[in-house]
Design an enzyme around this catalytic site. Structure first.
Site, short mmCIF file in Angstrom:
data_model
loop_
_atom_site.label_atom_id
_atom_site.label_comp_id
_atom_site.label_asym_id
_atom_site.label_seq_id
_atom_site.Cartn_x
_atom_site.Cartn_y
_atom_site.Cartn_z
N ALA A 1 0.93 3.67 7.33
CA ALA A 1 1.06 5.12 7.46
C ALA A 1 -0.33 5.73 7.70
CB ALA A 1 1.67 5.71 6.21
N ASN B 1 0.82 -1.20 0.00
CA ASN B 1 0.00 0.00 0.00
C ASN B 1 0.86 1.26 0.00
OD1 ASN B 1 -1.89 1.99 0.37
ND2 ASN B 1 -3.03 0.91 1.95
N ASP B 2 1.48 1.55 1.13
CA ASP B 2 2.23 2.81 1.22
C ASP B 2 3.41 2.88 0.25
OD1 ASP B 2 0.54 3.71 3.21
OD2 ASP B 2 1.67 2.66 4.75
N VAL B 3 4.00 1.73 -0.06
CA VAL B 3 5.19 1.75 -0.93
C VAL B 3 4.82 2.00 -2.38
CG1 VAL B 3 6.57 0.31 0.59
CG2 VAL B 3 5.22 -0.75 -1.21
#
Lengths: 103, 490
Positions: free
Chosen positions: B457, B416-418
């Site tokens: 995050a 997700n965040d990456v």
């Protein structure tokens, strides 16, 4: 001030080793690729298991029951750190090298 | 002087000690070379074995040749050898079994557990050495305990205790036995304990030694444990790798304290080496995640909805399994971007199966690995390697980004965040500036996710709303299984 100087003189060899080791530690791993972060951490984790030597020394000079018990536990814990640490690291790295040889 | 006498002379204690010291120098060299080799992919495995060899050497020679000077001036070797060997055997068997049985996905918590054992070992050594030292000083009517040795004992206990308690909490969090407690009060309690801990060290150092007055040292040990717990407790589970790495270097320092106490060169070099390289490694890990160490320790991600931007009427488009199968089968270049969700679902083997399946249809499949994908930097590489994915197919983030423009389909599995474009285009986002895999530059993106839940995050991911993005909801493992079946049916 003299106290500080005295302290330094008394432990100068240890201080020398500590400072050199700090620089060495930084230098040795500063170019590690991020792929190896986990195995490297795990390997370093096993190396600080060297604390087991201290446990062996205390255990080797324990004379009463309490220190025998504590020493026994300390040696077991230290061994767990050393053996577990190296075996886990080896397992991780085994997977990298296996892949490379196949090709 | 007969030959026999000269022979026996050569085996005096001083020679034993020289032999021991030589073994320690060898062990130190092996540690250093081992660590050096561990930081290169080709030599890493040997490096680990070298370090292990150094350790074995140091342990064996300590048992055989270590001598302590007694009060009457004579030297005494290691006693209780039977017990020591028994403890070594128990530790080896348990450690070996645990290390062999643990799943690759559970590796980080295992490392944390072993790290805690080392910390506890260091703390126990101090607990045993303190009474000895105090009784000795009391007998000689010393007015205070100010000395390098006393400091080494106290710090060994303090740091070892923090490392042990902290590692146990980190283990619990990674193993999902302990949840995150994010309360600002905990940070103050934490600072308070740190203050008490330091004050206690000063207090013990300056107090007049009394025979068998060990209460203070137990309080110090207790404070160390409490501080360790409150130190790790507020830090989010996803930051645990950094914390483990930090605690790893703590244990190194605690071990070095033992080395200082016993004037033991192997412990000193080994401990400090890990202490300093561990600290650097911690910083490198933070860099890979684009965060500062301080931020990890006191900040913690998320909570704030800052930068989430206009919520508006965003809709996501789903893709059916059969459409996904067709899309993948008729592509030329497919890039898989695995994340933590893949690790949790243990779907790395299925990933490899899809890769083979598509490969047989002439589709080129590669993997784009973000440095912090999975639970730790490099963890994803280990997981995919376990599933027999060829090393050459793993692209690092930069390589993956370079090939993104001519990639037909990107499959994001549990990441997700990456892959969040906010890191690039939204300066107010908490992850602004974090290096990400630019999957939105590919022609199509399929995102496999369990739900629309946020990543660690805790921020919205605009990728999911882009016109080129299609969502495939479900557990990574079952979705991949169904997808494989669909592709086979084509």
């Amino acid at each position: 001030m003299t106290e500080v100087l005295k302290f330094f003189m008394e432990y100068r060899e240890a201080i020398f080793i500590i400072i050199l080791s700090i620089f060495l530690g930084i230098e040795v791993i500063s170019h590690v690729p991020s792929v190896l972060h986990t195995p490297l951490m795990s390997g370093a984790n096993a190396i600080h298991g060297v604390v087991i030597i201290g446990a062996i020394i205390v255990m080797g000079h324990a004379h009463n029951v309490l220190s025998m018990i504590l020493g026994f536990i300390a040696v077991i814990l230290g061994t767990l750190n050393v053996v577990g640490g190296f075996v886990v690291t080896n397992r991780m790295l085994e997977m990298f090298s296996k892949k490379k040889k196949q090709k | 002087m007969g030959t026999l006498e000269t022979l026996t002379r050569t085996f005096e204690f001083s020679d034993y000690i020289s032999v021991l010291e030589i073994s320690y120098i060898l062990a130190s060299i092996l540690f250093i070379l081992g660590l050096k080799k561990l930081s290169h992919p080709d030599t890493a495995r040997n490096g680990n074995l070298w370090a292990a060899g150094g350790m074995g050497l140091a342990i064996l020679f300590t048992i055989l040749f270590h001598k302590t000077k007694l009060e009457d001036g004579t030297y005494q070797g290691i006693q209780n050898i039977g017990w020591i060997v028994a403890a070594l055997l128990i530790g080896s068997i348990v450690g070996w079994m645990a290390a062999m049985k643990v799943k690759m996905t559970a590796m980080p918590q295992m490392v944390s557990l072993f790290n805690g054992m080392g910390g506890a070992c260091a703390a126990l050594i101090s607990l045993m050495e303190f009474p000895k030292m105090q009784n000795m000083l009391a007998a000689s009517h010393a007015s205070s305990m100010i000395s390098g040795e006393a400091l080494a004992i106290l710090l060994g206990l303090g740091i070892g205790g923090v490392s042990f308690a902290g590692s146990m909490i980190a283990f619990g969090k990674l193993d999902e036995r302990i949840g995150d407690i994010k309360s600002p009060i905990l940070r103050y309690i934490n600072l308070f304990f740190l203050f008490l801990l330091l004050a206690m060290v000063v207090l013990i150092m300056t107090m007049t030694p009394q025979k068998d007055n060990n209460l203070m040292i137990y309080i110090l040990g207790l404070l160390a444990l409490l501080y360790g717990v409150t130190f790790v407790m507020p830090i989010g589970g996803a930051d645990m790798p950094v914390v483990i790495s930090l605690l790893n270097s703590f244990t190194g320092v605690a071990a070095a304290m033992g080395g200082f106490l016993y004037s033991n060169q192997a412990m000193l070099t080994g401990g400090i080496l890990v202490g300093s390289s561990g600290t650097i490694l911690t910083i490198l890990m933070c860099k890979a995640m684009n965060r500062s160490l301080l931020n990890v320790i006191i900040g913690g991600f998320g909570g704030s909805a800052a930068g989430a931007g206009d919520q508006g009427d965003k809709t996501v488009k789903e893709i059916s399994l059969s459409d996904a199968a067709v899309l993948l089968s008729y592509s030329q270049k497919v890039l898989v971007v695995p994340g933590y969700g893949l690790a949790v679902a243990q779907a790395q083997h299925l990933c490899h199966e899809i890769e083979n399946l598509l490969g047989s249809k002439g589709v080129e499949v590669k993997y784009g690995i973000h440095p912090v994908a999975g639970r730790m930097p490099g963890h994803m590489n280990v997981l995919l390697a376990e599933a027999d994915v060829a090393y050459e197919k793993l692209l690092e983030m930069e390589e993956a980004n370079n090939e993104m423009n001519n990639t037909d389909v990107v499959i994001v599995i549990g990441a997700n965040d990456v892959v969040n474009p906010a890191a690039e285009d939204d300066p107010s986002s908490p992850i602004a500036g974090m290096p990400v895999i630019k999957v939105w530059e590919a022609k199509n993106t399929i995102v496999m996710k369990r739900s629309m839940a946020k990543g660690y995050a805790a921020i919205e991911n605009n990728l999911f709303f882009l016109p080129k993005t299609r969502m495939l909801f479900g557990d990574a493992k079952s979705t991949l299984q169904k997808l494989i079946a669909e592709i086979k049916n084509l």
